[in-house]
Structure formats: structure tokens, C-alpha cells
Design an enzyme around this catalytic site. Sequence first.
Site, mmCIF file in Angstrom:
data_model
loop_
_atom_site.group_PDB
_atom_site.id
_atom_site.type_symbol
_atom_site.label_atom_id
_atom_site.label_comp_id
_atom_site.label_asym_id
_atom_site.label_seq_id
_atom_site.Cartn_x
_atom_site.Cartn_y
_atom_site.Cartn_z
ATOM 1 N N SER A 1 -9.685 -0.478 7.164
ATOM 2 C CA SER A 1 -9.171 -0.352 5.796
ATOM 3 C C SER A 1 -8.533 -1.595 5.194
ATOM 4 O O SER A 1 -8.271 -1.613 3.995
ATOM 5 C CB SER A 1 -8.183 0.804 5.712
ATOM 6 O OG SER A 1 -8.897 2.006 5.643
ATOM 7 N N SER B 1 -9.655 2.032 3.051
ATOM 8 C CA SER B 1 -8.802 2.748 2.137
ATOM 9 C C SER B 1 -7.813 1.863 1.362
ATOM 10 O O SER B 1 -7.233 2.342 0.395
ATOM 11 C CB SER B 1 -8.002 3.801 2.910
ATOM 12 O OG SER B 1 -7.183 3.190 3.883
ATOM 13 N N LYS C 1 0.847 -1.201 0.000
ATOM 14 C CA LYS C 1 0.000 0.000 0.000
ATOM 15 C C LYS C 1 0.879 1.247 0.000
ATOM 16 O O LYS C 1 1.946 1.254 0.629
ATOM 17 C CB LYS C 1 -0.908 -0.039 1.238
ATOM 18 C CG LYS C 1 -1.955 1.063 1.296
ATOM 19 C CD LYS C 1 -2.862 0.865 2.523
ATOM 20 C CE LYS C 1 -3.893 1.960 2.683
ATOM 21 N NZ LYS C 1 -4.781 1.729 3.839
HETATM 22 N N1 GLN Z 1 -12.998 4.451 6.796
HETATM 23 C C1 GLN Z 1 -12.242 4.734 7.954
HETATM 24 C C2 GLN Z 1 -11.726 6.154 7.896
HETATM 25 O O1 GLN Z 1 -11.973 6.778 6.949
HETATM 26 C C3 GLN Z 1 -11.111 3.764 8.111
HETATM 27 C C4 GLN Z 1 -9.914 4.083 7.311
HETATM 28 C C5 GLN Z 1 -8.753 3.206 7.641
HETATM 29 O O2 GLN Z 1 -8.872 2.161 8.258
HETATM 30 N N2 GLN Z 1 -7.579 3.668 7.258
HETATM 31 O O3 GLN Z 1 -11.097 6.654 8.766
#
Ligand code: GLN
Length: 494
Positions: A178, A154, A79
Site C-alpha cells: 500500500s 490503499s 494517512k
Molecule cells: N492490496 C493489498 C490488500 O488489499 C495491500 C493493502 C495494504 O498494503 N494495506 O490487502
Amino acid sequence: MDILDLTAVELGERIRKRELSAPEALEAVYGAFRARGRNLNAYAAFEIDPARTAAERAQALLDRGEAVSVLAGVPVGIKDNISVRNCLTTCASKILRDYRAPFDASAVRKLRDAGVVPAGTLNMDEFAMGSTSETSCYGPVRNPWNTGHVPGGSSGGAAAAVAARECVCALGSDTGGSVRQPSSYCGVTGFKPSYGRVSRYGLVAYGSSLDQIGPLARDVRDCAALLDIIAGPDSMDATSVPFPDSGFLDALSGDIRGLRVGVPEECFGDGVEEDVRRCVEAFLDELKRAGAVLVPLRLPFIRYAVPVYYILATAEASSNLSRFDGVKYGLRAEHYNTMEELYTRSRSEGFGKEVQKRILLGTFVLSSGYYDAYYNKALKMKQMIVDGFAEAFGRCDVISLPVSPTTAPALGSSLSDPLKMYLSDIFTVPANLAGLPGLSVPCGFDRRGLPVGAQLLGAVGADSTVLNVGYAYQLATDWHKRRPRDSEEVSGNA
Ligand code: GLN
């Protein structure tokens, strides 16, 4: 057979048996990226030269009999927020668009030491803030099962690439879901380890008390094999924890007879799509058939998880992202007269809308007049959630629930209603707040053909137990083996 249809463990075995070399495996992945890469937009970048050097090095280790890991020679996508030495690590943000990490994240260093080949950086929501992978400066990622839908976020690039056979397996990060949520939307297996299990050194921080690096792969075995390599305490991360267990792949027995699976009433009610409920209930039936005992549970504190998470995550983000100031690294505004203008213009031009919104929110909840009302209160609520889970794990060994109340939304439909998007994190953020291990496994499809994921949570440190339940399920089912038709064929199928 196509190399990219093999699981990481299978590919590693072929490489060890000399049926295939590490450079050949890398070229297969790179070929898939070049043939289809732009279609799903799953990659942020694929710098082939450093990957080739790593593959040759891995092959040399193998030739000398020094690469002992089961994944030696296997290419792994990373990532775009995990540092890979000398490679672009941009967090899909304009503010870091030219930034090359001068060092490897500890997880990446451990991969290299095990002969694993970092290959390509995967697209994501900017700074890992989002649930759809649409806020990237490289443009949105598409879901390989239906390119009119998002892959989740994400770590959406990682999930889409693994599902579409554009990579074998990947490392993502999970601050509030994410790894698990995009895995569920794309029909792959994703694991968030217990907080502290994997070093965060070199992971660009979003919410430091919540962030964990975790694997996304075809199945539980691949996740366990990756975890075996990247887990362990690290002197570079003061929050890493020396958990006593290891050997996650070897610990997979598939025997879950007598294991108590907690089923929280709150997670199967209103707001959960009918198809999601049906698939996760079928998942529970399968666990029962394998000998597990279902235990009805109540987790009333779950409904506070989203507000608590969005206060704490944005507070930590506002502090963590203050380092991107146009001075030390990243983009610097061209025109400015004063120091203050240099900061504000660089940050206004460099950060996207969602990131700016979160920095503002985080700064607000930490400001002197509101600190007690929001931040401090959220910390107290977080402790209540930690205690609530500890009590629940007195009555069961794992907890099972959906990963998300819905399947993947259509592209463009979430960002227009951000509150709804934040609320959809309801089933994933509790694990981060309490530091629990969480696994997402594919368990069926909705009536439109989009994948559904079931989630398993364990007590802090019980990563092995969680993985073993997922493994038992995958021994009995084949949802994790389904593959989307090649992305070219489905484009336009919105
Ligand atoms: N959707 C969550 C956020 O926007 C989780 C994102 C993540 O785990 N990086 O913060």
C-alpha cells in the site's frame, strides 16, 4: 518558485535559512488543499487548527535552535489510519467516522519531536484493504495523471496528494504494497521499511505481522530523511527491532559500482503489461550503466505469495477488527434489542463490503475445521518464502522487479473483479511476507501517459542499500521530477 514544487529536504533547508517559516509552509499546503482538495479527493480531512498549533511550535523550536532535523518546519500528510492526537483518525470507515485519537502514533510523535508538522489526513481504502482507494467512506481518490483512473491503494490519497503537489510528503502504511503500489501508479517515490524498523504503535492494525509505516515523497532523499526521523525501536511496540544502522540520508552515496542486482525471471513474463516491462527493463539498463551487475534469478515461490498473503492478512484482520464492536468506540447502531444485535447491526452498518468480506474470509480460515488446511498451511508457505528470499540474497544485494504488472486501472474497473485485483498484488506482497525493505521509484510512462514504477527489494535490515540504489537511479534520470498537469486541467480527461 512554488513552495509545493520543492522537495521536503529543499523546503526544510529554506525554513532553516529563514527564507520561509513553518506556518508559511503549512499555509501553502492548506491553500493547495482548499483550491484543489475536493477534486482528487486525496484528503480525508484537513483540521487546520491543530496543524497551525504544530507549525507554531515547530517555528518556536527552530527559533530557539532546538529543532535539529533537516525536515523541521516541513508539513507532512498522514494517512487516515495513523493516529494523530486529538485529530480524526477514521481509517476511511463509517465505523470510526467520529473517532479522534487520544494519542500520537510513535511515528507521529517522533515527527513532532523533530519539528515536523502533521498536516492533514489522507484518504485511503477502508482499513487499508484494497489496491485502488475506491472503498473509502469519503468516496474514491482520483489519479492526478488521469482523473478517470485510480491512484492505487490503499495509500492512494497520500500518493495522489504528493504527485499533485497538494502536499510535500506523507506517511502511509504498507501491509501488502500500500505504499509502493500507489507510489508507482502516481509517479512518486515510496518506501516500505524492513518489518520492525518503524514502530507500529498507533497505526490502526490490519495484518499486524505485515504492517509497516513508510514514507511517500518526491524522491529517495525525502524518503530517507523521513525514515531517519521515524525509524528506531520503541518500547510501545514489542515487534520493533533495534537494527544497528541509521543515518539513511547521509548514507546515500549514489555509488553502486559492483553491486549485484538480482532479476527474477518470473517477474518479467506473461501477465506483465508490455509497457511496464519495457520501462522496468530500461530501469535495469540504467543501473547497469551506473556500474551494477545484473544477476538472473529464479523465485519460483513468488506464485504462492498472493494466496498465502490473503489467508494471513484476512486472518489477522478478522482478529484485529473484532475490537470495533459498537461498544468501545465508533459507530453504534441505533436500534437493537440484544447484545448480539448491538454487535451485528453496528458492524453491518459500520463496515463497508470489502472489509466485511475480509472479516468473513479471515474468520473462515481460522475456524476450527479449516485452521490446519488454510491458516497453518499458509504459515508454512510463508516460511518457505522467507527461506527462498534468504537464499536469493546469498547471490545478489538487491532484487529488482516491477511494482505492479499493470499501470493504474480505470476507476470502477477493479472492484467488479476482486480476484483480479488481489492477483495484481503479486509483486508487492512477497516483501511483507518476508519482512523485506521495498522501494518504488518512477521509471517511465505507459503509452497512455500513466506512470510506471520499478521496485527494489533488499534483505531484512538492508534498507540503506535499497535506498542507495534508488538514489543512484534518480541521480541519472528525471522521471521522479515529472509532474502531472494541475488536476483542474486534467479533470474530464478520462
Ligand atoms: N492490496 C493489498 C490488500 O488489499 C495491500 C493493502 C495494504 O498494503 N494495506 O490487502
